[in-house]
Design a protein around this motif. Structure first.
Motif, short mmCIF file in Angstrom:
data_model
loop_
_atom_site.label_atom_id
_atom_site.label_comp_id
_atom_site.label_asym_id
_atom_site.label_seq_id
_atom_site.Cartn_x
_atom_site.Cartn_y
_atom_site.Cartn_z
N LEU A 35 0.89 -1.32 -0.06
CA LEU A 35 0.16 -0.37 -0.52
C LEU A 35 1.58 1.14 0.48
N VAL A 39 0.45 4.23 -2.85
CA VAL A 39 0.52 5.59 -2.16
C VAL A 39 1.65 6.84 -2.71
N GLY A 42 0.54 7.00 -6.30
CA GLY A 42 -0.19 7.80 -6.71
C GLY A 42 -0.32 9.55 -6.65
N GLU A 43 0.80 9.68 -5.71
CA GLU A 43 1.63 10.93 -4.71
C GLU A 43 1.88 11.84 -5.70
N TYR A 140 -3.89 1.34 -9.59
CA TYR A 140 -5.58 0.78 -9.29
C TYR A 140 -5.83 -0.65 -9.32
N VAL A 158 -6.92 5.42 -0.52
CA VAL A 158 -5.83 6.45 -0.18
C VAL A 158 -4.85 6.63 -1.02
N THR A 159 -4.52 6.27 -1.85
CA THR A 159 -3.94 5.95 -2.88
C THR A 159 -4.16 7.57 -3.78
N THR A 161 -5.88 9.81 -2.43
CA THR A 161 -6.31 11.04 -1.48
C THR A 161 -5.52 11.40 -0.87
N GLY A 162 -4.04 10.43 -1.57
CA GLY A 162 -2.66 10.78 0.07
C GLY A 162 -1.91 12.08 -0.83
N VAL A 340 -7.17 15.28 2.42
CA VAL A 340 -6.48 13.78 2.75
C VAL A 340 -7.26 13.37 4.29
#
Length: 499
Positions: A35, A39, A42-43, A140, A158-159, A161-162, A340
């Motif tokens: 995870l 993340v 994703g960020e 995702y 979380v991926t 919105t982090g 977040v």
């Protein structure tokens, strides 16, 4: 006795173990590490976008050019052209395999940009680096295939919105790198970040067992990619050409013609890059429009607020705070924190609340925040308040959208489905920002420091943002999926293989 569906490679099935923890455990060290990796992926898109935006003036001075728009546009063009084929290849060859390849190419592009002797070479690197905007979609869709079912909704949320956390620190990181090591140093930073992600993917994430046996639809990919590229290029130059210019209309017509040709071709091709019949289903087309509607206001708010914070006060004394980059960080920090926190809450409660209702609240918050920024923006506390609304709205909607994508298509179609949604996000962001800047261009004032946009222009621009959010709210009311039961019953790769 079970049988293999036609879309699953039987050679992969024997090596696949459904992703469950030992003795009923869900959060094992491996899944926590996996995870963290997704993340980070994703960020990375948000992080790099913020760094590059902050570095634009320094890049112009370094290469002695004022044609800085291509620094951003070339990355968007590559994304628009490549996203559909990458999604199809992910379904054909494995999502983890493509995730590693795409991230590696993007990191190589960052290195090229960092050492480029000329602006032209720099743009080649930026084009390759644009592939990083595809990695969240691959990440995702891989989550759905390999993560334990009870973690899917939370992990996907979380991926996506982090990234708000990096809105807090990225201006400080950019300032430190640019001031201390030069504007091109940010590309070394991004490339190093990507190398760490590649190692994490190889060590912690298993490959998806799903494979789609089909021919690559090169004609469909070219038509779809060309249509997206023409639209993005035309919109990116509309401010220079003019919204009524022959060049602008020519690119718009050519892009739409490519899309029409793609629909005609893929409607008859036996193994199309995108199944048009899939896009006609209500879950798919509502999710597609919602993607466009949500990313529009987000792009406008994130693009315009830093300009407002750094511009001088307008003649009417209504807008402008004459701050610096660290001042921008102070404005965006509460916004990022709200994004977040809201994203984590919505993800953790997805199985109980579902996706639709939090997203309705999110679209409503985006609309309220945008309208507030349109009419009340003369004081610092006002801008901070409306940014909080926008942060809550982005957290609720960004986290919910990937889950809606997961629910709208079968597991074996997730790679290309996610890519099409990403195209919608990129195109809608370009359209929204161009519309906003068209409104701004009609209302300017000039000082000894240069030409700036006045309060009336920002009012119209943020009303465009509110309009996008209200469209999203309307779509959510007719959307057939996104309920709590849909979250609990989402199908994974192991479900497909078992049946």
């Amino acid at each position: 006795m079970t049988t293999n569906p036609p879309s699953v490679n039987p050679l992969e099935e024997s090596e696949y173990t459904p992703p469950v923890g030992e003795k009923g455990k869900i959060w094992t060290p491996r899944w926590i590490g996996a995870l963290v990796v997704v993340v980070m992926l994703g960020e990375l898109a948000t992080f790099s976008y913020s760094l590059v935006g902050t570095a634009l003036p320094g890049i112009g001075l370094h290469f002695q050019t004022t044609d800085l728009g291509w620094t951003i546009t070339i990355a968007n063009l590559v994304t628009a052209v490549a996203v559909a084929m990458i999604g199809k290849l992910a379904d054909l060859r494995g999502k983890r395999n493509l995730l590693v390849i795409v991230t590696s190419l993007s990191a190589a592009g960052g290195v090229i940009s960092a050492v480029a002797p000329t602006y032209e070479v720099f743009l080649v690197g930026r084009g390759l680096q644009g592939l990083l905007y595809v990695t969240p979609a691959l990440a995702y869709s891989l989550i759905r295939d390999v993560f334990p079912k009870k973690l899917i909704a939370f992990a996907i949320t979380v991926t996506f919105t982090g990234a708000g956390a990096l809105l807090i620190i990225s201006p400080f990181v950019a300032g430190w790198l640019i001031d201390g090591y030069g504007p091109l140093s940010i590309f070394w930073c991004i490339a190093a970040f990507q190398v760490i992600c590649i190692i994490g993917v190889l060590l912690l994430l298993p490959e998806s067992p799903l494979r789609v046996k089909s021919r690559l639809d090169w004609v469909g990919a070219i038509l779809l990619g060309a249509g997206g590229a023409l639209l993005v290029y035309g919109l990116g130059n509309a401010g220079t050409w003019g919204w009524t210019s022959t060049s602008f209309f020519g690119f718009m017509v050519a892009g739409l013609a490519c899309f029409a040709a793609w629909i005609w071709w893929d409607s008859s091709f036996p193994e199309p890059i995108v199944e048009i019949s899939l896009l006609r289903t209500r879950p798919m087309w509502t999710t597609l429009i919602l993607n466009a509607a949500v990313y529009g206001p987000a792009a406008i708010v994130v693009s315009l607020v830093p300009i407002i914070v750094q511009m001088p006060r307008d003649p009417g004394g209504e807008i402008g705070f004459a701050s610096d980059a660290f001042g921008v960080a102070a404005y965006m920090a509460p916004h990022g924190a709200a994004m977040v926190i809201c994203g984590f809450i919505c993800g953790a409660k997805a199985a109980r609340w579902g996706i639709r209702y939090p997203m309705m609240a999110g679209c409503g918050a985006l609309a309220v925040g945008s309208i507030g920024l349109a009419f009340l923006h003369s004081e610092t506390w006002q801008v901070l308040l409306w940014l909080l609304f926008c942060g809550v709205g982005m957290g609720a909607t960004f986290g919910g959208l990937p889950n809606l994508v997961v629910q709208s298509a079968p597991p074996e179609k997730q790679g290309i489905t996610s890519s099409i949604m990403l195209s919608a996000q990129n195109l809608s962001s370009a359209i929204a920002v161009q519309l906003a800047f068209a409104m701004l261009a009609m209302h300017t004032f000039t000082t000894e420091l240069g030409t700036f946009f006045d309060s009336d222009g920002y009012r119209l621009a943020f009303l465009v943002s509110a309009g996008f959010a209200l469209v999203g709210l309307a779509i959510l009311k007719i959307m057939p999926h996104g309920r709590a039961s849909d979250v609990r019953e989402v199908k994974t790769a192991s479900d497909v293989i078992a049946h």
